[in-house]
Enzyme design. Structure first.
Site, short mmCIF file in Angstrom:
data_model
loop_
_atom_site.label_atom_id
_atom_site.label_comp_id
_atom_site.label_asym_id
_atom_site.label_seq_id
_atom_site.Cartn_x
_atom_site.Cartn_y
_atom_site.Cartn_z
N GLU A 53 -49.15 27.45 75.14
CA GLU A 53 -50.50 27.24 74.63
C GLU A 53 -51.54 27.33 75.75
OE1 GLU A 53 -51.65 27.14 71.69
OE2 GLU A 53 -49.75 27.09 70.61
N TYR A 136 -57.65 21.08 70.57
CA TYR A 136 -56.85 22.16 70.00
C TYR A 136 -55.43 22.14 70.56
CZ TYR A 136 -54.49 26.56 69.84
OH TYR A 136 -53.50 27.50 69.69
N ASP A 154 -58.81 27.07 66.52
CA ASP A 154 -59.18 28.02 67.57
C ASP A 154 -60.05 29.12 66.95
OD1 ASP A 154 -57.40 29.54 66.08
OD2 ASP A 154 -56.13 30.09 67.79
N CYS A 208 -56.45 38.64 59.33
CA CYS A 208 -57.88 38.33 59.16
C CYS A 208 -58.60 38.58 60.49
CB CYS A 208 -58.03 36.87 58.72
SG CYS A 208 -59.66 36.45 58.06
N CYS A 215 -57.22 42.79 54.22
CA CYS A 215 -57.29 41.88 53.07
C CYS A 215 -56.24 42.19 52.01
CB CYS A 215 -58.69 41.93 52.45
SG CYS A 215 -59.99 41.39 53.58
N CYS A 218 -53.23 40.16 52.72
CA CYS A 218 -53.45 38.75 53.05
C CYS A 218 -52.82 37.86 51.99
CB CYS A 218 -54.95 38.46 53.14
SG CYS A 218 -55.31 36.71 53.44
N CYS A 224 -60.00 33.39 48.71
CA CYS A 224 -61.02 33.71 49.71
C CYS A 224 -62.34 34.11 49.06
CB CYS A 224 -60.53 34.84 50.62
SG CYS A 224 -61.71 35.30 51.89
#
Length: 381
Positions: A53, A136, A154, A208, A215, A218, A224
């Site tokens: 991370e 985060y 994030d 995304c 899309c 997705c 959405c």
């Protein structure tokens, strides 16, 4: 963790039908099927997840993977990292950029070793208290390694949320991000929180995307609002970025026989603790060879002659563009074991100097690699 109430109205999330798990199931099923293979995903070791991370902050996955593997080979656990010298940690980090991350990683390892007896803490607030760890990163490590019911937020997740809710406010504003944290908390499932958080980040990174989002594939496009409006690329809203400041520098690759002079920057500030060729800021875009020779004599007490013409290197930081004129030089006269005087770099003085055949023997940054590369080309031409 809940945020305090915000005076700005939160977006309506009722269209997710949050009372049942259809949204979560769709996202997690997609993640189980399509998640990219990454070495840190093979383990629930909090140490490995933490290292990944930190490395992934402002750095692409494909760049991080070889660094991650080398780092864990050399430092397989907190104890080995805490016992290492900072210069060795910086050397393994060289090329990843944002070197403050490596220094804080080292500090955090020492803190875990001394305060937690070498065991990575499992409490969210204790994770958050470690150097270099913000909300985060604490959420990512806590949820993935320990299953803590804490959110992540994030850039990828903010973009997903912005489109999911057709969120019209500027997501770069702290007050808006505070609201998004509250939404992220409300959306957590009752189980597989770590996988859910990773799925949101993976969705933003691979589907995304900022430009030309996919899309059609997705897994959550039916929820959405931006997709329903056919205005996906209108989100997220961000303030216009300020133009990067352009800074002019001169960098000197000084040879004596087969060795080159390299200097260590002070620990504080940009690229602190790394080694580089003698470098200084210049007020003019074009610095002459005669100016460079005079600067070396006045600031370092070395007599040199310039080899060939000046090369140019450009290095982009987030808010700064660093432009370098690079001069290759050779010492005229007797061999010196070190520079007689150490010059200033910005507001600080270099800490030490060495003559090296191979500059990779010390930790160097990406910009020094670029300068060495163009100097090598000039030498061959």
């Amino acid at each position: 963790m809940k945020n305090a109430a915000n005076p700005t109205k939160n977006p309506d999330i009722s269209h997710l039908n949050h009372s049942h798990s259809a949204f979560h199931d769709a996202l997690l099923t997609w993640f189980d099927r399509t998640a990219r293979p990454m070495p840190w995903r093979k383990s629930r070791d909090p140490y490995a997840i933490w290292i990944s991370e930190i490395m992934l902050q402002q750095t692409q996955v494909q760049t991080v993977i070889p660094y991650f593997l080398r780092f864990l080979t050399r430092f397989p656990n907190v104890t080995s990292l805490a016992a290492a010298r900072l210069q060795e940690v910086l050397k393994l980090w060289a090329g990843l950029g944002y070197y403050r991350r490596a220094k804080q990683l080292h500090l955090a390892a020492k803190m875990i070793q001394s305060t937690h007896k070498g065991h990575f803490p499992q409490d969210f607030l204790q994770i958050l208290a470690l150097p270099g760890i913000g909300r985060y990163t604490a959420g990512a490590v806590g949820s993935i390694a320990f299953g803590l019911r804490v959110p992540v937020l994030d850039g990828n997740v903010m973009r997903v949320f912005s489109r999911l809710f057709a969120f019209k406010e500027d997501i770069a504003q702290p007050a808006v991000q505070k609201k998004l944290w509250q939404i992220a908390d409300q959306m957590l499932p009752a189980f597989r929180v770590g996988d859910f958080n990773q799925a949101l980040m993976e969705l933003g990174a691979t589907v995304c995307k900022p430009v030309a989002p996919a899309c059609g594939i997705c897994p959550i496009h039916r929820w959405c609002r931006a997709y329903a409006e056919n205005r996906v690329e209108a989100y997220p809203h961000k303030s216009a970025r300020k133009k990067a400041t352009i800074l002019q520098h001169v960098s000197l690759v000084i040879h004596h026989n087969s060795k080159k002079l390299i200097l260590k920057r002070p620990d504080g500030g940009l690229w602190g603790g790394l080694w580089e060729f003698p470098t200084f800021e210049s007020r003019c875009r074009k610095f002459s060879s005669a100016d460079a020779v005079r600067w070396v004599l006045e600031n370092m007490g070395l007599k040199v002659r310039v080899l060939g013409g000046a090369a140019r290197v450009r290095h982009q930081l987030t808010h700064r563009t660093m432009c370098y004129q690079v001069f290759r030089m050779r010492v005229v006269g007797r061999k010196l074991t070190t520079a007689r005087r150490l010059p200033f770099c910005g507001p600080h003085r270099y800490e030490s100097a060495r003559w090296l055949k191979t500059i990779e023997d010390v930790p160097i940054g990406r910009v020094t690699e670029k300068i060495a590369a163009v100097a090598a080309v000039e030498r061959k031409s």
